[in-house]
Design a protein around this motif. Structure first.
Motif, PDB file in Angstrom:
ATOM      1  N   VAL A 111      61.155  93.897  24.894  1.00 56.35           N
ATOM      2  CA  VAL A 111      60.793  92.741  24.081  1.00 56.35           C
ATOM      3  C   VAL A 111      61.740  91.583  24.400  1.00 56.35           C
ATOM      4  CG1 VAL A 111      60.525  91.877  21.715  1.00 56.35           C
ATOM      5  CG2 VAL A 111      59.982  94.262  22.241  1.00 56.35           C
TER       6      VAL A 111
ATOM      7  N   TRP B   2      50.959  94.716  19.677  1.00 55.45           N
ATOM      8  CA  TRP B   2      52.194  94.041  19.248  1.00 55.45           C
ATOM      9  C   TRP B   2      52.078  92.541  19.491  1.00 55.45           C
ATOM     10  CZ3 TRP B   2      57.418  96.083  18.269  1.00 55.45           C
ATOM     11  CH2 TRP B   2      58.451  95.135  18.412  1.00 55.45           C
ATOM     12  N   ASN B   3      51.741  92.171  20.730  1.00 55.58           N
ATOM     13  CA  ASN B   3      51.694  90.756  21.101  1.00 55.58           C
ATOM     14  C   ASN B   3      50.602  89.993  20.375  1.00 55.58           C
ATOM     15  OD1 ASN B   3      53.906  91.005  22.794  1.00 55.58           O
ATOM     16  ND2 ASN B   3      52.661  91.325  24.615  1.00 55.58           N
TER      17      ASN B   3
ATOM     18  N   SER C 277      55.075  90.177  16.549  1.00 54.96           N
ATOM     19  CA  SER C 277      55.625  89.346  17.629  1.00 54.96           C
ATOM     20  C   SER C 277      56.043  87.962  17.133  1.00 54.96           C
ATOM     21  CB  SER C 277      54.636  89.232  18.785  1.00 54.96           C
ATOM     22  OG  SER C 277      53.424  88.659  18.360  1.00 54.96           O
TER      23      SER C 277
ATOM     24  N   ALA D 164      59.745  86.610  17.189  1.00 56.86           N
ATOM     25  CA  ALA D 164      60.006  85.433  18.028  1.00 56.86           C
ATOM     26  C   ALA D 164      60.820  84.405  17.246  1.00 56.86           C
ATOM     27  CB  ALA D 164      58.682  84.825  18.508  1.00 56.86           C
TER      28      ALA D 164
ATOM     29  N   GLY E 124      60.687  88.237  20.965  1.00 59.96           N
ATOM     30  CA  GLY E 124      59.632  88.742  20.094  1.00 59.96           C
ATOM     31  C   GLY E 124      58.385  89.242  20.804  1.00 59.96           C
ATOM     32  N   ILE E 125      58.212  88.886  22.070  1.00 58.05           N
ATOM     33  CA  ILE E 125      57.019  89.261  22.834  1.00 58.05           C
ATOM     34  C   ILE E 125      57.336  90.462  23.719  1.00 58.05           C
ATOM     35  CG2 ILE E 125      55.338  88.470  24.559  1.00 58.05           C
ATOM     36  CD1 ILE E 125      55.186  86.983  21.857  1.00 58.05           C
ATOM     37  N   CYS E 126      56.451  91.445  23.709  1.00 55.96           N
ATOM     38  CA  CYS E 126      56.635  92.581  24.603  1.00 55.96           C
ATOM     39  C   CYS E 126      56.210  92.144  26.001  1.00 55.96           C
ATOM     40  CB  CYS E 126      55.825  93.798  24.157  1.00 55.96           C
ATOM     41  SG  CYS E 126      56.092  95.211  25.248  1.00 55.96           S
ATOM     42  N   THR E 127      57.165  92.156  26.923  1.00 56.37           N
ATOM     43  CA  THR E 127      56.900  91.704  28.290  1.00 56.37           C
ATOM     44  C   THR E 127      56.616  92.860  29.242  1.00 56.37           C
ATOM     45  OG1 THR E 127      59.278  91.706  28.770  1.00 56.37           O
ATOM     46  CG2 THR E 127      58.288  89.622  28.009  1.00 56.37           C
TER      47      THR E 127
ATOM     48  N   LYS F 146      51.653  97.549  23.398  1.00 58.60           N
ATOM     49  CA  LYS F 146      52.137  96.223  23.812  1.00 58.60           C
ATOM     50  C   LYS F 146      51.117  95.148  23.447  1.00 58.60           C
ATOM     51  CE  LYS F 146      52.797  93.553  28.004  1.00 58.60           C
ATOM     52  NZ  LYS F 146      52.355  93.483  29.372  1.00 58.60           N
TER      53      LYS F 146
ATOM     54  N   SER G 174      55.108  97.391  13.050  1.00 56.98           N
ATOM     55  CA  SER G 174      54.927  97.885  14.421  1.00 56.98           C
ATOM     56  C   SER G 174      54.545  99.360  14.420  1.00 56.98           C
ATOM     57  CB  SER G 174      56.180  97.641  15.273  1.00 56.98           C
ATOM     58  OG  SER G 174      57.234  98.510  14.921  1.00 56.98           O
TER      59      SER G 174
END
Length: 137
Positions: A52, A17-18, A24, A28, A55-58, A14, A124
């Protein structure tokens, strides 16, 4: 090093990724939202989950019953090979065509034909190489 698909490992992915604008940031730009799960071909349920939003892994961690938009499966040996060596677009296509990488959910063919998604998807996978992994016990 964290064990592949453990909550710790998923959170390391995560963060990677971000922090990667080629993943990301590009996702996004197209407003990519998805629940991504991963695991092993010989198991009914996935192991890890990756949520996601734009685009952002939350959220990332152990799968807890979330319904996936994408569910990727492979054998442990193949996952570890990709973690160790990475994989490019051609290798990804070969893995899919030979059944080494399976999608229980998600349309690989449509995704790989869309350069806005294909590039970040392959990138990724290479983030896994950056963080490494130990085999799940």
């Amino acid at each position: 090093m964290a064990k592949l698909f453990s909550a710790e490992w998923m959170n390391e992915l995560k963060d990677a990724w971000n922090n990667d604008p080629e993943v990301s940031g590009k996702l996004a730009e197209i407003g990519f939202d998805s629940v991504i799960t991963c695991g092993f071909k010989d198991q009914e349920d996935p192991v890890g989950v990756f949520v996601v939003e734009k685009g952002i892994c939350t959220r990332a961690g152990s799968w807890n019953g979330e319904t996936p938009d994408w569910d990727m499966r492979a054998d442990m040996d193949d996952w570890l090979k990709w973690v160790k060596k990475g994989i490019g677009m051609m290798g990804m296509g070969t893995a899919y065509a030979t059944g080494k990488l399976k999608f229980k959910h998600g349309d690989y063919a449509a995704m790989i034909k869309d350069p806005r998604m294909a590039g970040p998807f392959v990138k990724s996978f290479n983030l896994m190489k950056d963080i490494g992994a130990d085999e799940l016990s």
